[in-house]
Enzyme design. Structure first.
Site, mmCIF file in Angstrom:
data_model
loop_
_atom_site.group_PDB
_atom_site.id
_atom_site.type_symbol
_atom_site.label_atom_id
_atom_site.label_comp_id
_atom_site.label_asym_id
_atom_site.label_seq_id
_atom_site.Cartn_x
_atom_site.Cartn_y
_atom_site.Cartn_z
ATOM 1 N N TRP A 333 0.839 -1.210 0.000
ATOM 2 C CA TRP A 333 0.000 0.000 0.000
ATOM 3 C C TRP A 333 0.865 1.247 0.000
ATOM 4 O O TRP A 333 0.522 2.246 -0.641
ATOM 5 C CB TRP A 333 -0.913 -0.007 1.230
ATOM 6 C CG TRP A 333 -1.827 1.181 1.307
ATOM 7 C CD1 TRP A 333 -3.086 1.287 0.804
ATOM 8 C CD2 TRP A 333 -1.540 2.450 1.917
ATOM 9 N NE1 TRP A 333 -3.609 2.533 1.056
ATOM 10 C CE2 TRP A 333 -2.672 3.270 1.743
ATOM 11 C CE3 TRP A 333 -0.440 2.970 2.594
ATOM 12 C CZ2 TRP A 333 -2.739 4.576 2.228
ATOM 13 C CZ3 TRP A 333 -0.490 4.269 3.069
ATOM 14 C CH2 TRP A 333 -1.627 5.053 2.887
ATOM 15 N N HIS A 334 2.000 1.177 0.693
ATOM 16 C CA HIS A 334 2.858 2.351 0.795
ATOM 17 C C HIS A 334 3.615 2.647 -0.494
ATOM 18 O O HIS A 334 4.009 3.802 -0.716
ATOM 19 C CB HIS A 334 3.860 2.184 1.946
ATOM 20 C CG HIS A 334 3.256 2.411 3.293
ATOM 21 N ND1 HIS A 334 2.588 1.420 3.994
ATOM 22 C CD2 HIS A 334 3.198 3.517 4.066
ATOM 23 C CE1 HIS A 334 2.160 1.918 5.143
ATOM 24 N NE2 HIS A 334 2.507 3.183 5.211
ATOM 25 N N GLY A 335 3.814 1.662 -1.329
ATOM 26 C CA GLY A 335 4.512 1.958 -2.564
ATOM 27 C C GLY A 335 4.870 0.723 -3.357
ATOM 28 O O GLY A 335 4.938 -0.388 -2.821
ATOM 29 N N PHE A 493 1.653 8.125 -1.653
ATOM 30 C CA PHE A 493 0.999 6.851 -1.405
ATOM 31 C C PHE A 493 -0.499 6.922 -1.674
ATOM 32 O O PHE A 493 -1.145 5.918 -1.784
ATOM 33 C CB PHE A 493 1.235 6.391 0.032
ATOM 34 C CG PHE A 493 2.712 6.343 0.423
ATOM 35 C CD1 PHE A 493 3.649 5.882 -0.480
ATOM 36 C CD2 PHE A 493 3.126 6.784 1.656
ATOM 37 C CE1 PHE A 493 4.985 5.836 -0.139
ATOM 38 C CE2 PHE A 493 4.465 6.736 2.006
ATOM 39 C CZ PHE A 493 5.392 6.276 1.100
#
Length: 493
Positions: A333-335, A493
């Site tokens: 999800w963060h990257g 993000f």
């Protein structure tokens, strides 16, 4: 439009005045005004982003309307269930496909090609050169939570499209959260809102504290972090540890600062958002850290992924699977980078021993409650946990896995007995010392105020003069010791 920009400094008062003095008497127009100013705020980066958020909003709203229509029909119970489940799956599928296309297409294609290259098979794939829309992960998850809650009958579907668009696009938390649930935020757009002076003052205090975190702590730390990570091969062990230390406070000051500004700004408009941080660096173990860090995302994964998979009420093998799934998803999800995935796996490995020993919910209360200082045991636990978190942030900050591994390796072999080589890396000694000083002050204030929702919550001080002095003291470093203006980390993000 950045919260810490001149444009927002003029934009916010104008929106505030129109909101309360022009549109207050008509709730529908007030909500429509929120949608318009939110779209202006979001479109400030790129007007093309508006098409995507409008489509996501309409799709999720329309899915809810369709589910409501099916449930009101005279179909059989089994037929209604099948139709509602199908509508929900289609909506989730389309939204995740859009998120995957814009955020993960290049990552998965590149990883797929590299995997075949490693065995001597050469492949190629078209490059789409897509621009990643700001905050797409945030508003996509927010829209998904509405559809899922409607399907589970936790929420009545809304036919008010304006209120729903306001819920998805509400500008204070649009691009970096908190990720709101429809059960909390959407009903607030149904109710008439009256200006509350004490609520607005509380909001301004939280905005001020958020700006201090961002401008003084995060932005000054960013200057150090960028130089150290760019020159990590030349830095000695002490400086590499300082780089990780500064990033630990950069990301906390940056993200929790954004959340504070968002929550405070929402209060100016009579809207209450959920808390997103709860002094995470005072955690006594990793499980407690994850209950205190990015609360809105972690509870989202808990409620919509972890618990449906069986949570911790299943066999050890499934508990392992469920834990790895949510931490890997959190990393992704963060990257779109293997560094984020590895960061997620790293935290899963720290969390699993606590889960299997049934100690993952050992610390639900505050640390050192009713005391000025923690016990020796609590202090040691906090330091150990902080060290584990700091090491993980190296994975998060590194641009590649190779850099992450070499950075961590160099901590142990690059002149471990030498003092930090500040001058050799071109760091400003004044900024270096000043940043450490303000981090120390910041930690002391947060520790003393750890029972409060945010550290500048000082309405209990009876002297209005003393409160103003405190506001002035917090404002001074924002004016005279700001770091170089930087985009909030979580915008990507």
């Amino acid at each position: 439009m950045l919260f810490n920009s001149i444009e927002f400094l003029f934009y916010l008062p104008i929106v505030f005045l129109f909101y309360w003095y022009v549109f207050q008497r008509n709730l529908h127009l007030q909500n429509l005004f929120i949608v318009i100013v939110s779209y202006i705020f979001y479109g400030w980066w790129d007007w093309r982003f508006l098409l995507l958020i409008a489509f996501t909003s309409f799709l999720s709203w329309f899915s809810g309307v369709c589910i409501d229509m099916v449930r009101r029909s005279h179909k059989s119970v089994s037929s209604v269930h099948i139709w509602c489940k199908g509508i929900t799956i289609v909506n989730i599928g389309i939204n995740l496909a859009i998120l995957g296309l814009f955020k993960y297409y290049a990552f998965f294609v590149e990883s797929f090609i590299n995997a075949f290259d490693s065995v001597g098979i050469s492949l190629s794939a078209p490059s789409l050169n897509l621009i990643l829309p700001v905050g797409i992960s945030f508003y996509t998850f927010q829209a998904l939570s509405y559809t899922i809650d409607v399907y589970k009958k936790k929420l009545t579907p809304t036919h008010d499209i304006v209120a729903f668009f306001a819920y998805v696009s509400f500008f204070p938390q649009l691009v970096a959260g908190p990720i709101e649930r429809a059960t909390n935020l959407l009903p607030q757009f149904y109710r008439s809102r009256q200006f509350d002076y004490s609520q607005a003052v509380d909001g301004m205090r939280q905005i001020l504290w958020g700006m201090f975190k961002k401008v003084v702590i995060a932005d000054n730390c960013a200057t150090m972090v960028n130089i150290i990570f760019e020159n990590y091969q030349q830095a000695n062990s002490a400086m590499l540890l300082m780089g990780a230390f500064f990033f630990t406070f950069q990301i906390y000051g940056d993200f929790s600062g954004y959340s504070d500004i968002a929550i405070g700004t929402a209060r100016l408009f009579g809207i209450e958002l959920k808390r997103n941080f709860h002094y995470p660096y005072f955690s006594r173990d990793v499980a407690e850290f994850w209950r205190r860090w990015h609360i809105s995302l972690n509870t989202w994964f808990r409620d919509y992924v972890y618990i449906p998979l069986g949570g911790s009420r299943c066999s050890k093998i499934k508990q392992f699977r469920n834990t790895m799934v949510i931490f890997v998803l959190s990393g992704l999800w963060h990257g779109a980078n293997w560094t984020y995935v590895t960061w997620g796996v790293y935290h899963a490995l720290l969390f699993l021993p606590l889960l299997f020993s049934k100690n993952n919910r050992r610390y639900l209360g505050g640390v050192a409650e009713g005391k000025t200082l923690p016990s020796w045991k609590e202090g040691f636990q906090i330091l150990i946990t902080f060290g584990c978190i700091l090491l993980g942030w190296i994975l998060f900050r590194a641009e590649t896995m190779g850099q992450a591994v070499e950075y961590i390796k160099n901590i142990f072999i690059n002149s471990p007995m030498r003092l930090p080589n500040i001058g050799d890396l071109g760091l400003s000694f004044i900024v270096f010392i000043g940043t450490i000083f303000f981090i120390a002050i910041f930690l002391i204030i947060e520790w003393l105020q750890r029972s409060k929702e945010y550290a500048l919550q000082i309405e209990n001080i009876s002297s209005a003069f003393l409160r103003r002095v405190i506001y002035f003291v917090v404002l001074l470093p924002i004016i005279f010791f700001p770091g170089k203006q930087a985009v909030f980390i979580y915008f990507q993000f």
